[in-house]
Design a protein around this motif. Sequence first.
Motif, short mmCIF file in Angstrom:
data_model
loop_
_atom_site.label_atom_id
_atom_site.label_comp_id
_atom_site.label_asym_id
_atom_site.label_seq_id
_atom_site.Cartn_x
_atom_site.Cartn_y
_atom_site.Cartn_z
N GLY A 461 -11.42 4.20 82.29
CA GLY A 461 -10.35 4.11 83.28
C GLY A 461 -9.63 2.77 83.22
O GLY A 461 -8.39 2.71 83.25
N PHE A 462 -10.41 1.67 83.15
CA PHE A 462 -9.79 0.34 83.03
C PHE A 462 -8.98 0.24 81.75
O PHE A 462 -7.86 -0.30 81.73
CB PHE A 462 -10.88 -0.75 83.04
N TYR A 463 -9.53 0.76 80.66
CA TYR A 463 -8.88 0.63 79.35
C TYR A 463 -7.57 1.41 79.32
O TYR A 463 -6.55 0.93 78.80
CB TYR A 463 -9.83 1.13 78.27
N PHE A 464 -7.59 2.62 79.86
CA PHE A 464 -6.36 3.42 79.92
C PHE A 464 -5.27 2.67 80.68
O PHE A 464 -4.12 2.59 80.24
CB PHE A 464 -6.64 4.77 80.60
N GLN A 465 -5.64 2.14 81.83
CA GLN A 465 -4.65 1.49 82.67
C GLN A 465 -4.09 0.23 82.00
O GLN A 465 -2.87 -0.01 82.00
CB GLN A 465 -5.26 1.12 84.02
N ASP A 466 -4.98 -0.58 81.39
CA ASP A 466 -4.54 -1.84 80.81
C ASP A 466 -3.77 -1.65 79.51
O ASP A 466 -2.74 -2.29 79.28
CB ASP A 466 -5.76 -2.75 80.56
N ARG A 467 -4.24 -0.77 78.64
CA ARG A 467 -3.61 -0.60 77.34
C ARG A 467 -2.31 0.20 77.42
O ARG A 467 -1.36 -0.07 76.69
CB ARG A 467 -4.57 0.09 76.37
N LEU A 468 -2.29 1.22 78.30
CA LEU A 468 -1.11 2.07 78.39
C LEU A 468 -0.15 1.62 79.48
O LEU A 468 0.93 2.22 79.64
CB LEU A 468 -1.54 3.53 78.66
N GLY A 469 -0.50 0.60 80.25
CA GLY A 469 0.37 0.10 81.29
C GLY A 469 0.61 1.10 82.40
O GLY A 469 1.74 1.24 82.89
N ALA A 473 -2.31 5.20 90.37
CA ALA A 473 -2.27 6.63 90.67
C ALA A 473 -2.16 7.49 89.42
O ALA A 473 -2.49 8.68 89.45
CB ALA A 473 -1.11 6.94 91.61
N GLN A 474 -1.70 6.90 88.31
CA GLN A 474 -1.53 7.67 87.08
C GLN A 474 -2.81 7.76 86.24
O GLN A 474 -2.90 8.59 85.35
CB GLN A 474 -0.42 7.04 86.22
N VAL A 475 -3.76 6.89 86.55
CA VAL A 475 -4.96 6.82 85.70
C VAL A 475 -5.84 8.06 85.88
O VAL A 475 -6.30 8.65 84.90
CB VAL A 475 -5.76 5.54 86.03
N GLY A 476 -6.07 8.46 87.13
CA GLY A 476 -7.01 9.54 87.41
C GLY A 476 -6.73 10.83 86.66
O GLY A 476 -7.60 11.34 85.95
N PRO A 477 -5.51 11.41 86.77
CA PRO A 477 -5.25 12.67 86.06
C PRO A 477 -5.38 12.56 84.56
O PRO A 477 -5.90 13.47 83.91
CB PRO A 477 -3.80 13.00 86.47
N ARG A 478 -4.93 11.45 83.98
CA ARG A 478 -5.01 11.29 82.52
C ARG A 478 -6.45 11.11 82.06
O ARG A 478 -6.88 11.67 81.04
CB ARG A 478 -4.15 10.11 82.08
#
Length: 621
Positions: A461-469, A473-478
């Motif tokens: 979750g942290f990696y998705f948010q940091d790398r993909l910007g 609220a967008q992190v959970g579904p992805r």
Amino acid sequence: MTKTLRPARDFTPAVPVLGAYDPIVSLFTRERQWRSALLAQLAPRPSDVIADVGCGTGSFLALLGRSGSLPRLIGIDPDERILERARAKLAATGVRCELHHGYLRDAAALLWPLQPTKIVSSLVLHQVPLAEKHAGLAAIHAALVPGGELHIADYGLQRTRAMRTLFRLVQCVDGFADTQPECRRHRAAADAGSGLRRGRGDRGDPDADGVDLALPRRACPRAEGPGMTTPIKPVVFASVALATLTSAVILPILAPLVRSLHLTVQQGGWMLSISSLAMAAMAAPWGLASDRWGRRRVLLIGFAGMFLAYALFAAVVRQGLSGLFAGTGLFALVTGARAVLVAFLPAVPSAAQALMADHTEAGERAAGMALIGAANGVGLVVGPALGGLLALRGILWPLVLSGALCLLAFFVVWATVPRGTRKRAAVASPPVSRWGPEMRRWLAASLMSWTAIVTIQIIAGFYFQDRLGLETAQVGPRLAAALTVTGVALIASQLLQARVLRWPAQRMVIAGSAAWIAGLLVLLGTVSLAAYVAAFAVLGAGAGFMMAGSMAGASLAVPTDRQGAVAGLIAATQGLALIAAPAASTALYALDRMLPFAVLAALLCALAVLFALPTLATARE
């Protein structure tokens, strides 16, 4: 062609609502399994004249007609309504068959002119009065040509309390007076008075001048019985899937639950750590218990304990939400209830893995363990989805569902796992040493697989948010989509291993490590959601191979009477990973967001080399 005899005798109808007959038989009697076994035993030939006495809706006649052997087919049944359904079914499938209205005792009059070489009857004799059994079997004997065969598939002796309880449901429909002889084994007496001689189905010797009475024991629609072994693989699959499902259902509510109870994030972390410690501590004892007490008893204790622990956990949470408990006292109660729950949890995988080992040969062990991996995958995919949906109705509902699933699993095990499901060695083997050279590498592979899985779950979750910007609220579904893909890939890889690949354990660990390294490199080298989802699919497949390979390899490294002990050690590695991996991965991520994946890839490279070296040495020799 239809011929009719109209005696005044009565009969027991198939079911009160005739349209429900086929669905009920399909759902409750493992119809596909026993009908296929009956067909294989019957071995129809083009020269055969085959009669189905008590043909019902014509399901077995349709199966015979589609078998391609093209025998002459005849059906007899006393119910005109059900014969109409049989005519429609056979016409729809293009099967040619003669249907006759008549009873068991009419078999000689109806069939003797047709000279049947084989007669079959399924799910009929148990509901026929004892006198009619005598008369019917005698009529069948008279109708058969010399050397003909009678094949029967029906309910037999109910050896366990669970089987007797389930058979009571059959008796409620078919009547207690006529079905009670099934419970008292009067079938043998009926056979003795009919002139029939036992054939290969009852391990007798068929007489050349008599009738071959072949009772397909494995085909009988019951859980177990004389001469029959319960299919263990589906039972193990269901047990593990339900156990994983009960744990995964509450995953989506853990963080909201901590907040709703007004506990701190640190207290939530301590609750999970203490629970993981309880799991690691209890896994090995549960495995040893399954060696001493038997797999069935430990499975039942595990599910019963989890059910009671969920009831306690839900009660504590409810009182905490109402304000009756608060602060440190509430934290202690919630942590204690969850620790009790997780202490019972490893009983199921430990006993289930040992049960699978008891019923698979060495060459099939890896495929059997792959089914356990697939069951874990099913629970991990379905559980969070169910939990998330139920959480919309209230935070307690996932806990209620988890308890209900534990209760369901208890009755599934009680009804399907036979007693005495543990192989006993003539001489007791020495205790399993977790530090032995053979055991060390398999435990290392299991610990590494669970460490990798937990690390990804914590860091992704942290990696998705940091790398993909991404926004929060967008992190959970992805992330949910990526984790779902991971679970599906895990299930698919294990089914592929169980059905097609059948790799040995060592190759599975090497392939799983290689898949993880490839997936981690994609995560480190790309900045794309599509690439990350593809990487998660590769990670899921690799996790499945590593988990199943480590289970199979450890199982094959010990004697048959120590399977529970080694299964407990394997289950303990999950608890150890849950203790160490969250703290280590988050600490590494704080230093550099790529560091947890790089360290994980390095460790997996070392694991792959550890398992590949013996293979390379053998090839060199």
